[in-house]
Design a protein around this motif. Structure first.
Motif, PDB file in Angstrom:
ATOM      1  N   ALA A   1      82.046 -24.878   6.263  1.00 19.12           N
ATOM      2  CA  ALA A   1      82.368 -23.434   6.626  1.00 19.12           C
ATOM      3  C   ALA A   1      81.324 -22.325   5.355  1.00 19.12           C
ATOM      4  O   ALA A   1      80.843 -21.169   5.634  1.00 19.12           O
TER       5      ALA A   1
ATOM      6  N   GLN B   1      78.651 -18.964   6.915  1.00 16.70           N
ATOM      7  CA  GLN B   1      79.165 -17.595   5.880  1.00 16.70           C
ATOM      8  C   GLN B   1      78.405 -17.677   5.281  1.00 16.70           C
ATOM      9  O   GLN B   1      77.960 -15.945   5.411  1.00 16.70           O
TER      10      GLN B   1
ATOM     11  N   LEU C   1      83.522 -22.247  15.078  1.00 16.49           N
ATOM     12  CA  LEU C   1      83.216 -20.667  14.258  1.00 16.49           C
ATOM     13  C   LEU C   1      82.825 -20.121  15.520  1.00 16.49           C
ATOM     14  O   LEU C   1      82.270 -18.742  15.625  1.00 16.49           O
TER      15      LEU C   1
ATOM     16  N   SER D   1      88.599 -17.368  14.340  1.00 20.26           N
ATOM     17  CA  SER D   1      87.635 -17.036  12.704  1.00 20.26           C
ATOM     18  C   SER D   1      88.721 -17.467  11.800  1.00 20.26           C
ATOM     19  O   SER D   1      89.562 -19.402  12.047  1.00 20.26           O
ATOM     20  N   LYS D   2      88.554 -18.222  10.461  1.00 22.05           N
ATOM     21  CA  LYS D   2      88.290 -19.219   9.535  1.00 22.05           C
ATOM     22  C   LYS D   2      89.897 -19.219   9.661  1.00 22.05           C
ATOM     23  O   LYS D   2      90.595 -20.363   8.883  1.00 22.05           O
TER      24      LYS D   2
END
Length: 420
Positions: free
Chosen positions: A41, A45, A254, A259-260
């Motif tokens: 993640a 990002q 994702l 969303s996270k």
């Protein structure tokens, strides 16, 4: 002999030895997903390419070579806390430090440094796993290995949940540096467990020298088991598809638009309860229907749950469907892992526990590292639906090989065989 009643099974679940197995499972599961889900993640990002994210699976190589240092842990005893707990305490301190330092790196500025500290986390985590596996095998009787494995899996999944689900939610609001610092602090329960758990007494002498500690486990394993090579091949194949699919699920979610926070709340927190029930069902199922049928049934269900991820590609980011698929995957994964770990534990000789168990679990870790490194490119070339279908079909060779063991895998309610 008849299988034990459910009331007897429930009483056995809550002994001191089982609680220790669960707590050590937590210490083992926590660092694993720090270098998988949470790191993926973070890299996603930061704008790292999908292919490079897949290559980061190579930092898990230490999980595939645990047999290299296991003989030292069988042969030498630290000056404090005993052979198993002494090693555990030192490794858990080093692991907490490596997790903390990983969070201080920056993927934008130096991706190589991120890889170095991720590798250190994986190394100390793999070394800790080697000792924990030996501790569990030596502290539990043969007929407790299935239940012990299910409690270990339960704790392991709690640790994974905290690292991935809790970590993703915390990262959403506090950033990744603080998240990794919090994960380092959460190694404290493992340290406390190590201090207060009893040192196992196997009544087996230490290997007289390092050569015996290195060579003896392999000589014993291959000379006393007619199916030794097939056993090793089965261990490599049994969870192959399930493991390869799991490697790329975070980028998949994702990319679909979750969303996270969605991933942390639904994929990890909601799925945790399915894992709890799956772990209990797996432990009970092993004793009720026997190892052979448990491995067959749980392996088939694992494959079906892997294929089910393809459906999410067509539903889009719908939380309800995500919850259903995740519940199915976690439930079957908990059962399959419990049966698999119990199977491996009963194959080891207590004279060489750490080395033999490390050999088996190293093979188990090959798909997660060497083979999983290509999963990013597989997903790019095949597309997400076909990627998960192919991963599900990879379960077939392991299930077919399982038929070769039917003659010596014990049915429920019978004493274990001594020489597979």
């Amino acid at each position: 002999m008849t299988p034990p009643s459910y009331r007897q099974l429930l009483r056995e679940f809550f002994t001191g030895r089982m609680i220790v197995a669960a707590l050590m499972g937590f210490a083992s599961g926590l660092p694993l997903l720090l270098t998988l889900t949470l790191l993926q993640a973070w890299l996603t990002q930061a704008g790292v390419s999908l292919g490079e994210i897949g290559l980061f699976a190579l930092v898990g190589i230490p999980y595939t070579i645990k047999f290299l240092w296991a003989p030292f842990m069988d042969r030498y005893v630290p000056p404090l806390l005993g052979r198993r707990r002494g090693w555990l305490f030192v490794l858990q301190l080093l692991l907490a430090l490596a997790i903390l330092l990983l969070g201080q790196t920056d993927p934008h500025r130096n991706l190589t440094l991120v890889a170095v500290f991720a590798l250190l986390v994986a190394l100390f985590s793999a070394m800790q796993d080697t000792v924990i596996d030996a501790y569990r095998r030596e502290s539990l009787a043969d007929d407790e290995q299935g239940l012990g494995a299910s409690l270990y899996v339960w704790g392991y999944r709690v640790g994974m949940l905290v690292a991935s689900g809790g970590g993703l939610i915390l990262a959403q609001y506090a950033g990744f540096a603080l998240t990794f610092a919090a994960m380092a602090a959460l190694m404290l329960p493992g340290l406390v467990t190590t201090l207060f758990a009893p040192e196992p007494d196997t009544h087996k002498p230490l290997p007289p020298d390092l050569r015996t500690a290195v060579v003896g486990p392999f000589v014993e394993f291959f000379s006393q088991r007619q199916n030794a090579l097939l056993i090793l091949l089965f261990i490599l194949l049994y969870k192959l598809g399930d493991t390869l699919a799991t490697t790329m699920t975070t980028p998949f979610y994702l990319e679909l638009g979750y969303s996270k926070a969605d991933i942390g709340a639904v994929v990890k927190l909601f799925g945790f309860w399915a894992t709890v029930f799956g772990g209990f069902a797996g432990g009970i199922g092993i004793l009720r229907i026997g190892q052979y049928r448990a491995l067959w049934l749980f392996g088939l269900l694992q494959a079906l749950s892997t294929a089910a991820f393809a459906w999410l590609f067509y539903t889009g980011p719908v939380l309800g469907w995500l919850a259903v698929i995740i519940a199915f995957e976690n439930f079957t994964g908990g059962m399959g892992t419990a049966a698999f770990i119990g199977f491996m534990a009963n194959l080891t000789n207590k004279e060489f526990t750490a080395t033999q168990y490390a050999l088996l679990t190293s093979l188990m870790g090959v798909p997660r590292t060497l083979l999983a490194a290509s999963t990013g490119y597989m997903a790019q070339d095949l597309g997400w639906p076909m990627f998960f279908i192919v991963c599900a079909l990879l379960a077939v060779p392991g299930l077919l090989l399982l038929t070769r063991f039917r003659g010596w895998l014990r049915p429920a309610g019978t004493p274990p065989e001594t020489s597979p």
